[in-house]
Write a protein that holds these residues in place. Sequence first.
Motif, mmCIF file in Angstrom:
data_model
loop_
_atom_site.group_PDB
_atom_site.id
_atom_site.type_symbol
_atom_site.label_atom_id
_atom_site.label_comp_id
_atom_site.label_asym_id
_atom_site.label_seq_id
_atom_site.Cartn_x
_atom_site.Cartn_y
_atom_site.Cartn_z
ATOM 1 N N GLU A 171 0.848 -1.188 0.000
ATOM 2 C CA GLU A 171 0.000 0.000 0.000
ATOM 3 C C GLU A 171 0.884 1.238 0.000
ATOM 4 N N TYR A 172 0.662 2.109 -0.979
ATOM 5 C CA TYR A 172 1.465 3.316 -1.170
ATOM 6 C C TYR A 172 1.310 4.251 0.036
ATOM 7 N N VAL A 173 2.460 4.822 0.504
ATOM 8 C CA VAL A 173 2.449 5.723 1.661
ATOM 9 C C VAL A 173 2.897 7.121 1.266
ATOM 10 N N GLY A 174 3.982 7.230 0.512
ATOM 11 C CA GLY A 174 4.504 8.534 0.132
ATOM 12 C C GLY A 174 5.678 8.377 -0.805
ATOM 13 N N SER A 175 6.197 9.530 -1.317
ATOM 14 C CA SER A 175 7.325 9.466 -2.246
ATOM 15 C C SER A 175 8.162 10.728 -2.139
ATOM 16 N N ALA A 176 9.428 10.588 -2.576
ATOM 17 C CA ALA A 176 10.361 11.713 -2.600
ATOM 18 C C ALA A 176 11.166 11.629 -3.881
ATOM 19 N N VAL A 177 11.555 12.769 -4.444
ATOM 20 C CA VAL A 177 12.346 12.803 -5.659
ATOM 21 C C VAL A 177 13.786 13.158 -5.300
ATOM 22 N N VAL A 178 14.750 12.434 -5.860
ATOM 23 C CA VAL A 178 16.171 12.664 -5.586
ATOM 24 C C VAL A 178 16.627 13.879 -6.383
ATOM 25 N N GLN A 179 17.169 14.899 -5.675
ATOM 26 C CA GLN A 179 17.627 16.119 -6.330
ATOM 27 C C GLN A 179 19.144 16.139 -6.520
ATOM 28 N N GLU A 180 19.866 15.556 -5.558
ATOM 29 C CA GLU A 180 21.327 15.543 -5.646
ATOM 30 C C GLU A 180 21.846 14.385 -4.808
ATOM 31 N N PRO B 98 20.112 11.667 -9.804
ATOM 32 C CA PRO B 98 19.100 12.731 -9.743
ATOM 33 C C PRO B 98 17.894 12.380 -10.634
ATOM 34 N N GLY B 99 16.704 12.604 -10.111
ATOM 35 C CA GLY B 99 15.490 12.261 -10.843
ATOM 36 C C GLY B 99 14.865 10.961 -10.392
ATOM 37 N N ASP B 100 15.606 10.128 -9.641
ATOM 38 C CA ASP B 100 15.032 8.890 -9.115
ATOM 39 C C ASP B 100 13.878 9.200 -8.162
ATOM 40 N N ILE B 101 12.893 8.317 -8.135
ATOM 41 C CA ILE B 101 11.756 8.446 -7.228
ATOM 42 C C ILE B 101 11.879 7.372 -6.140
ATOM 43 N N ILE B 102 11.826 7.803 -4.897
ATOM 44 C CA ILE B 102 11.850 6.873 -3.768
ATOM 45 C C ILE B 102 10.427 6.780 -3.225
ATOM 46 N N GLU B 103 9.802 5.619 -3.404
ATOM 47 C CA GLU B 103 8.424 5.415 -2.946
ATOM 48 C C GLU B 103 8.429 4.599 -1.666
ATOM 49 N N SER B 104 7.628 5.022 -0.707
ATOM 50 C CA SER B 104 7.480 4.300 0.547
ATOM 51 C C SER B 104 6.146 3.558 0.525
ATOM 52 N N TYR B 105 6.137 2.313 0.994
ATOM 53 C CA TYR B 105 4.906 1.529 1.004
ATOM 54 C C TYR B 105 4.878 0.623 2.227
ATOM 55 N N VAL B 106 3.680 0.181 2.546
ATOM 56 C CA VAL B 106 3.472 -0.767 3.643
ATOM 57 C C VAL B 106 3.067 -2.097 3.027
ATOM 58 N N GLU B 107 3.736 -3.157 3.378
ATOM 59 C CA GLU B 107 3.431 -4.467 2.814
ATOM 60 C C GLU B 107 2.015 -4.890 3.164
ATOM 61 N N SER C 149 14.220 -1.735 -0.751
ATOM 62 C CA SER C 149 15.100 -1.683 0.417
ATOM 63 C C SER C 149 14.341 -1.072 1.599
ATOM 64 N N LYS C 150 15.096 -0.701 2.616
ATOM 65 C CA LYS C 150 14.550 -0.033 3.799
ATOM 66 C C LYS C 150 15.334 1.240 4.069
ATOM 67 N N GLY D 291 2.686 12.517 0.559
ATOM 68 C CA GLY D 291 2.571 11.632 1.704
ATOM 69 C C GLY D 291 3.674 11.835 2.707
ATOM 70 N N LEU D 292 4.212 10.731 3.226
ATOM 71 C CA LEU D 292 5.294 10.801 4.212
ATOM 72 C C LEU D 292 6.206 9.591 4.067
ATOM 73 N N ILE D 293 7.414 9.738 4.593
ATOM 74 C CA ILE D 293 8.395 8.657 4.602
ATOM 75 C C ILE D 293 8.938 8.546 6.011
ATOM 76 N N LYS D 294 8.952 7.311 6.523
ATOM 77 C CA LYS D 294 9.427 7.074 7.881
ATOM 78 C C LYS D 294 10.748 6.313 7.853
ATOM 79 N N LYS D 295 11.523 6.540 8.913
ATOM 80 C CA LYS D 295 12.768 5.801 9.081
ATOM 81 C C LYS D 295 12.448 4.329 9.326
ATOM 82 N N GLY D 296 13.130 3.441 8.604
ATOM 83 C CA GLY D 296 12.898 2.003 8.740
ATOM 84 C C GLY D 296 11.782 1.482 7.859
ATOM 85 N N SER D 297 11.120 2.392 7.075
ATOM 86 C CA SER D 297 10.006 1.934 6.240
ATOM 87 C C SER D 297 10.518 1.258 4.968
ATOM 88 N N ASN D 298 9.617 0.476 4.345
ATOM 89 C CA ASN D 298 9.941 -0.184 3.072
ATOM 90 C C ASN D 298 9.852 0.840 1.945
#
Length: 668
Positions: free
Chosen positions: A575-584, A655-664, A622-623, A602-609
């Motif tokens: 289940e999608y939680v949030g995302s961040a775009v890599v700038q540098e 740069p430009g990569d998308i980091i998506e956070s999700y809950v299994e 990854s985590k 959304g949001l991204i938490k430490k230790g999240s998938n």
Amino acid sequence: ARPAKRRGGAGGGRGDDAPRRQRVSLRIGTGKKGRQAQRSRTRGSLRKRDRTAQKVAKEEAAMERRTVSLPDEPITVSQLAEIIDQTPVSVIKFLMTNLGVMASMTQMVDNPTCVAVAEGFGKIVGGADDEWDEDEDEMDEDSALAVGYIVDDDDPEDLQPRPPVVTIMGHVDHGKTTLLDTIRKANVAAGEAGGITQAIDAYQVKHNGETISFIDTPGHAAFTDMRERGANITDIVVLVVAADDSVKKQTADSIACARQAGVPLIVAVNKCDLETADPNRVKSDLTQYDILTEDFGGDVLCSDISAKEGTGLDDLLDKIMLQAEVEDLKANPDRDAQGVVIEARVEKGLGTVATSLIQRGTLRVGDIFVAGSTNGKVRALLATDGKTRLEEAGPSTPVNIVGFDGVPAAGDMIVVAEDEQTARELAASRERIQRERAGDTYQTDLMQSITQNIFSGEAMKERREMCVVVKADVQGSAEALSRALSELKLEDDESIVTIKVLVSEAGEVSKSDIAVASVTPDTTVIAFNVAANFAAQEDARMSNVPIEYYNIIYDAIESVESRMQEVLSPTPEGEYVGSAVVQEVFNIGGTGNIAGSKCTDGLIKKGSNVRVMRGDKIMTESKVKTLRNFKAEVDTITDGDECGIGLLDYEDFEPGDIIESYVESKQS
């Protein structure tokens, strides 16, 4: 007197007890015997050489006996049997069982079929036809090998005038079916899904006491085969072009079909009642395809009409009858019927029903027939309204035939047979020949595909295959949808996704279709304008086989394309939680690369998938190992925050990569 000495005593004389091998060796060792043996060996080698020459001479004589000369013009089956030194019965049997061609002793056989028969009986075709080898792989469309029966000419005295067969063609949504509705005073278009024709159909109308047979063809790009069939069985093509839309892709496709079939063209400029209509622009655009209407000094008949308002239709029908009069259309009704399957479907209570066009002869209830690899006996003849029962159908008559033992392919030729046994044997032979040809074609296409992949670099990519089962209301729609799906292909830098059609048939979804789909994982059953019976639905639910229902062909194609994209770049479960775009990307000593990012949703938490996306490609899952906002270590970042993200066992950020956070997702 001194006694005589005995031979063979101790003195060493030769007595009766002397070894006989000495005498044998003396006899063999004479010079006379040696010379005789030498002469005998010489004569033996001469005889051997003589036998070799005799063998070559015999082979040449046998080759000469096997070589036959065939005339260029057609000959009867009896004459062919005489040339190849076989009985006419043997030739007829070979035609039926090995070539799938029905013939009689007095019928004329064309040259390509004669060559195939002669070679089938081990003969070598020579003489006047030595040039045949250059084109032996090309099958004449009019030969008996192509159509499945001997095409014989009727006596001109037996020919009688017949109605013209007119095919309506043109681009999708240009008003072809509405035109036929107005002519027939019916409303077929209102019942068509999406307002477009998706099957070929036939009708008959009366105009000034004269009969005209109409064939309506689809305009969608996926139905090219149907348009070609409509053009090949017609006498006149009416090209419908919308006055507000002019010439489109399927308009050009229809023009090509008409030219390939060699039939005259009549242009009907439709929708002339609209304010945006411009008939002159349509006629001008048609000149780019070498179609000059009468208004532009050409010989192509043209009518400005409005199918919706019913204007100009009498002028169009008059021009159709005028063109038919020029063509002088005739056929022999007093012979065994021959026709073509326009469309085939399965109906409850009737079984297989084939909409067919009788071309020659008269088809009657009770006639035994063969159509492609199917056969049957006419149980009923229904008019094009589907209700009126007929006793017979003559030339140029579209009719629904009931009584097939299977579902024929659209375009199969219907021929009346002598008896049921002949019909069954011929159908079985054609099915075997069709299976062998399909196998040869598959092998050839496979080798070409392998060769192409090697030289194009596709061999290095991973090949993924999606399997589907296609069921449709009519055989032509199943064929068109299957071909459209088979031509779909998606690829990226690493993999290629294609479609494999496991089953393509007319009729409702049955248990056997679900059984086929359940063998291959992730197979989808596509039901086009048909339903699934209760037993099939239960089996599908138990086997977890999805059944998808469609009534518009491009909806089915788009749905399959979207699932192909999912196969090409699968989305992990969760289940999608949030995302961040890599700038540098920063390199921190001892920590490794850190992705300087900005949370966009959304949001991204430490230790999240998390998963790292680069375009449509998933780089890793990854985590979150470290999460910093400025210099402070934080547990959570939200939309709009800038941060540094470090992942477990992954540092290859760009740069430009998308980091998506999700809950299994939790498994039930």
